[in-house]
Design a protein around this motif. Structure first.
Motif, PDB file in Angstrom:
ATOM      1  N   ALA A  30       0.933  -1.318  -0.181  1.00 18.65           N
ATOM      2  CA  ALA A  30       0.122  -0.064   0.047  1.00 18.65           C
ATOM      3  C   ALA A  30       0.927   1.323  -0.202  1.00 18.65           C
ATOM      4  CB  ALA A  30      -0.851   0.024   1.104  1.00 18.65           C
ATOM      5  N   ALA A  31       0.485   2.121  -0.544  1.00 20.98           N
ATOM      6  CA  ALA A  31       1.055   3.536  -0.820  1.00 20.98           C
ATOM      7  C   ALA A  31       0.300   4.541  -0.342  1.00 20.98           C
ATOM      8  CB  ALA A  31       1.613   3.927  -2.257  1.00 20.98           C
ATOM      9  N   HIS A  32       0.722   5.118   0.864  1.00 24.16           N
ATOM     10  CA  HIS A  32       0.034   6.195   1.611  1.00 24.16           C
ATOM     11  C   HIS A  32       0.336   7.592   1.368  1.00 24.16           C
ATOM     12  CE1 HIS A  32      -1.798   2.752   4.040  1.00 24.16           C
ATOM     13  NE2 HIS A  32      -0.335   2.164   4.051  1.00 24.16           N
ATOM     14  N   ASP A  33      -0.705   8.656   1.090  1.00 24.20           N
ATOM     15  CA  ASP A  33      -0.575   9.906   1.238  1.00 24.20           C
ATOM     16  C   ASP A  33       0.089  10.303   2.314  1.00 24.20           C
ATOM     17  OD1 ASP A  33      -1.030  12.507  -0.359  1.00 24.20           O
ATOM     18  OD2 ASP A  33      -2.087  12.884   1.494  1.00 24.20           O
ATOM     19  N   PRO A  34       1.096  11.124   1.990  1.00 22.47           N
ATOM     20  CA  PRO A  34       1.747  11.753   3.159  1.00 22.47           C
ATOM     21  C   PRO A  34       1.018  12.704   4.221  1.00 22.47           C
ATOM     22  CG  PRO A  34       3.440  11.926   1.506  1.00 22.47           C
ATOM     23  CD  PRO A  34       1.990  11.567   1.061  1.00 22.47           C
ATOM     24  N   LYS A  35      -0.091  13.200   3.656  1.00 24.64           N
ATOM     25  CA  LYS A  35      -1.073  14.334   4.222  1.00 24.64           C
ATOM     26  C   LYS A  35      -2.112  13.558   4.804  1.00 24.64           C
ATOM     27  CE  LYS A  35      -2.745  18.419   5.132  1.00 24.64           C
ATOM     28  NZ  LYS A  35      -4.244  17.933   5.477  1.00 24.64           N
ATOM     29  N   ALA A  36      -2.881  12.734   3.931  1.00 17.81           N
ATOM     30  CA  ALA A  36      -3.875  12.217   4.526  1.00 17.81           C
ATOM     31  C   ALA A  36      -4.109  10.849   5.018  1.00 17.81           C
ATOM     32  CB  ALA A  36      -5.293  12.423   3.273  1.00 17.81           C
ATOM     33  N   GLY A  37      -3.047   9.963   4.307  1.00 22.74           N
ATOM     34  CA  GLY A  37      -2.763   8.711   4.912  1.00 22.74           C
ATOM     35  C   GLY A  37      -3.715   7.682   3.855  1.00 22.74           C
ATOM     36  N   ILE A  86      -2.849   5.719  -2.579  1.00 23.20           N
ATOM     37  CA  ILE A  86      -2.674   6.720  -3.870  1.00 23.20           C
ATOM     38  C   ILE A  86      -2.036   5.909  -4.921  1.00 23.20           C
ATOM     39  CG2 ILE A  86      -2.608   8.808  -2.604  1.00 23.20           C
ATOM     40  CD1 ILE A  86       0.359   8.693  -2.633  1.00 23.20           C
ATOM     41  N   MET A  87      -1.548   4.802  -4.585  1.00 26.06           N
ATOM     42  CA  MET A  87      -1.014   3.937  -5.882  1.00 26.06           C
ATOM     43  C   MET A  87      -2.054   3.371  -6.737  1.00 26.06           C
ATOM     44  SD  MET A  87       1.244   0.377  -6.002  1.00 26.06           S
ATOM     45  CE  MET A  87       2.819   0.970  -5.313  1.00 26.06           C
ATOM     46  N   ARG A  88      -1.873   3.649  -7.946  1.00 22.49           N
ATOM     47  CA  ARG A  88      -2.966   3.201  -9.314  1.00 22.49           C
ATOM     48  C   ARG A  88      -3.263   1.938  -8.729  1.00 22.49           C
ATOM     49  NH1 ARG A  88      -5.293   7.487 -11.753  1.00 22.49           N
ATOM     50  NH2 ARG A  88      -3.802   8.877 -12.665  1.00 22.49           N
ATOM     51  N   HIS A  89      -4.592   1.648  -9.008  1.00 23.57           N
ATOM     52  CA  HIS A  89      -4.908  -0.081  -8.580  1.00 23.57           C
ATOM     53  C   HIS A  89      -4.198  -0.786  -9.789  1.00 23.57           C
ATOM     54  CE1 HIS A  89      -7.881  -2.899  -7.116  1.00 23.57           C
ATOM     55  NE2 HIS A  89      -7.785  -3.561  -8.528  1.00 23.57           N
TER      56      HIS A  89
END
Length: 730
Positions: free
Chosen positions: A514-521, A524-527
């Motif tokens: 899983a790739a997490h957005d640094p701001k919201a968590g 964000i990685m394309r499916h």
């Protein structure tokens, strides 16, 4: 099955108990074991349906009908926690801890529990206890670090920290009080089978010749262990005394270990009650202290082409050929009658039966140890078995399949000749037909239930699907769904090797990414990219990325100061390893055979102890270059790089020699599978086929209980024979 709620569950329980009473009045008394199994099946279904409190109440009924086990107490605690009944959940977690006070899984779950309830002080304590119980378990350290970095934790301590929050307490050396425990009596199972989903149920599974491992921590004296399946004695043998490390205050506490090699080849497949009972001269049966009852599954052996590369696979036919009829054992008539206290728990066998099974157990050990060592050629592919027929699951919607096209195209590139069978739905079958990827399509009815808000399939439909897919004889099944219940369909394919995302260890390859957005968590990685990771993982499994990397800044001139001519051939023997338990003890004898074959030997050792075992005249005339001191890395690198053959243990120098392209013969211990840590570029790996392979022993080698047979039973002749073959290869 209809939706289960707590009121319905209570009525269901009452109905079952009412039925039991009616049968009892009619003179038919079902066993509490059968009743408990019924409740367990209902509890599992309620859990899988997300009805956590209903499941918890059903698991509680099971616990009232059979002696409590750690597994049942933990799952009961989990269900109450998920149902937000925290006081009851805490009670069951603590009961599990009473049975096994140093069980790392229980300690970890208590850490999770207290973190969930906001009790960070207790959560921190139990995470630290988990790390003390298993210092090598990185997951526990990560959990503690993540909790300490959380905003909630910081608010709880209200600025109590004065240092940089990125600084980890985990890395700080612990005090003696933090490391040492007051141990309590406990029977700990470290291996009770391999958890698998089979036609006889889901759980710890035994196949063919297998291993059961564990230990007792106790202040009592024990001598023997007996193991039975549904009243049939399958093992009897001695317990072995081992060091009990980090005991704080009680000098009478000790540790007994067992590693029982068992043969279940002739036991019918199915679910069984397994009893493990430790016995001593003055011991009274105490569940959780000196005996355990576990549910296990006996299943048929896996196909040979799937397991032949596994060092844990011990061919039953070959072992049976070595077995002879057990000797008649004379028994002391005083011990003929079983002790009444063991009759009560179903573990009472007469002395003649115990003696017979004990003799059979010893002969099985001797037969396995008499088997020759096995040699595997270094290979960048460690996939278990051939890939001919593949079930590819995308049993969801049009968009899910559309986003998976790059992953499916990559799968076809990796498996150009395989028969790819797409398991799809009516929502995406038309797109699947246009892709030119699948050889066949199987359309599955797997509808999204609007009430349950998840995909469902009746038991009858599941059984129908099993029969429908059986003729394909799948070697592999891959579920490309990142989330959802389609992973429950993988066992229905019958494939021995399964791949999927976040399956909780229920697949052969279980990928989590899983790739997490640094701001919201959020993710964000394309499916499409995330799904393709599964195809790439399979590709690397079939063909690893390692390549030979040579240096151009060293030459044979680096060898001359050490007594090796620039044109001289030599063999490197590297006898050392960071872990003393995996050091093969026969390097001096192997060195002698190399000398007799006319080879010059460079002998690396950790100290001068082996020097005394080698011919002094050969050291003096330079036939043996004995190295027991540190040297510049580039010189060490050169000696390994230009060697005709490197022979060593599972160590860093072995991997370095292979990286440089030198021929390598590694003597591999069973603590890890050779396919994970054997060199993959050059040479061969020699190891033993033992049912306890994969034990991961590190700090407590005494738990082996077989004197590290995976290393010490490899003979000098076997190593020399393979070394000679490698030297002759061009």
């Amino acid at each position: 099955m209809p939706e289960i709620t707590i009121p319905k569950m209570n009525r269901l329980a009452k109905n079952i108990l009412h039925s039991v009473k009616k049968k009892a009045d009619a003179g038919i008394t079902p066993s509490s074991h059968k009743i408990a199994n019924t409740f367990r099946i209902l509890a599992d279904e309620a859990r899988d349906s997300g009805k956590y409190l209903a499941a918890a109440e059903l698991y509680r009924q099971v616990l009232e009908l059979r002696p409590p086990t750690v597994d049942l107490l933990l799952i009961c605690g989990h269900m109450y926690k998920e149902g937000r009944d925290f006081p009851t959940a805490e009670k069951y977690y603590k009961r599990a801890l009473e049975i096994s006070p140093h069980n790392k899984e229980i300690l970890m779950q208590l850490g999770h529990f207290y973190k969930t309830t906001g009790n960070y002080k207790e959560a921190e304590k139990y995470y630290q206890d988990t790390i003390v119980a298993d210092p090598d378990w990185a997951h526990a350290r990560e959990e503690l670090d993540n909790m300490r970095r959380s905003d909630e934790y910081r608010r709880f301590y209200k600025g109590g920290r004065t240092h940089d929050g990125r600084v980890s307490q985990i890395l700080v050396r612990k005090t003696r009080d933090e490391l040492y425990h007051d141990h309590t009596n406990a029977f700990v199972i470290t291996r009770g089978g391999n958890h698998q989903i089979t036609r006889w149920g889901s759980g710890q599974t035994l196949r063919g010749i297998d291993s059961l491992r564990g230990y007792l921590v106790t202040d009592q004296t024990y001598t023997t262990l007996e193991i039975s399946l549904d009243g049939r004695l399958i093992f009897a043998g001695d317990l072995q005394l081992a060091p009990l490390r980090r005991e704080k205050s009680n000098p009478n506490m000790r540790k007994y270990v067992y590693n029982a090699w068992v043969d279940v080849s002739d036991i019918p497949c199915g679910a069984y009650d397994m009893l493990l009972v430790a016995k001593g001269p003055y011991a009274e049966p105490r569940q959780g202290e000196n005996w355990r009852r576990e549910r296990v599954i006996v299943a048929e052996p896996l196909p040979e082409d799937v397991v032949e590369k596994s060092a844990a696979y011990v061919p039953a036919k070959a072992v049976h050929a070595l077995l002879e009829k057990p000797d008649v054992i004379e028994t002391d008539s005083v011990n003929d009658a079983p002790r009444p206290e063991y009759v009560a728990i179903g573990m009472a066998f007469d002395a003649a039966t115990v003696a017979r099974v004990r003799a059979e157990s010893l002969k099985l050990i001797d037969a396995i140890n008499a088997m020759p060592s096995v040699v595997f050629k270094a290979d960048k592919s460690t996939f278990p078995g051939p890939i001919r027929n593949v079930a590819v699951l995308r049993t969801d919607q049009l968009g899910d399949l559309a986003s998976s096209v790059p992953a499916l195209q990559r799968l076809r590139e990796i498996l150009p000749d395989a028969n790819l069978v797409g398991l799809v739905t009516s929502a995406n079958k038309d797109l699947a037909k246009t892709l030119n990827i699948f050889n066949e399509l199987v359309v599955i009815e797997f509808p999204d239930d609007p009430v349950q808000q998840d995909r469902v399939m009746s038991k009858a439909k599941q059984a129908e699907l099993i029969n429908r897919l059986k003729p394909y004889n799948f070697d592999v099944a891959i579920d490309f769904a990142i989330s959802g219940l389609s992973r429950k369909l993988l066992p229905l394919t019958g494939a021995p090797t399964t791949l999927g995302f976040d399956t909780g260890g229920n697949t052969t390859l279980d990928l989590s990414a899983a790739a997490h957005d640094p701001k919201a968590g959020y993710h964000i990685m394309r499916h499409s990219s995330q799904v393709q990771l599964l195809s790439e993982a399979l590709g690397f499994w079939l063909n690893g990325p390692a390549t030979v990397v040579k240096r151009n800044d060293i030459s044979r001139a680096n060898l001359v100061p050490y007594g090796i001519g620039e044109d001289e051939d030599y063999v490197v023997l590297h006898s050392g390893s960071r872990l003393a338990m995996i050091r093969w003890p026969e390097y001096p004898a192997l060195c002698q055979k190399m000398l007799e074959a006319g080879k010059k030997v460079v002998y690396f050792a950790d100290d001068d102890k082996d020097r005394e075992k080698l011919p002094k005249d050969k050291i003096e005339d330079g036939s043996i270059i004995y190295m027991a001191r540190k040297m510049p890395f580039q010189d060490f690198d050169a000696i390994l790089s230009y060697s005709s053959l490197f022979i060593g243990n599972d160590s860093g120098p072995k991997h370095l020699a292979s990286l440089r392209g030198a021929k390598v013969l590694s003597i591999h211990p069973g603590r890890s599978d050779w396919r994970e840590w054997g060199q993959e570029l050059t040479g061969a790996i020699i190891t033993r086929r033992l049912p306890c392979t994969g034990c991961s022993l590190h700090a407590d080698p005494e738990e082996c209980a077989h004197d590290i047979a995976c290393v010490r039973k490899i003979t000098v002749e076997e190593v020399f024979q393979e070394a000679t073959a490698l030297l002759q290869e061009k």
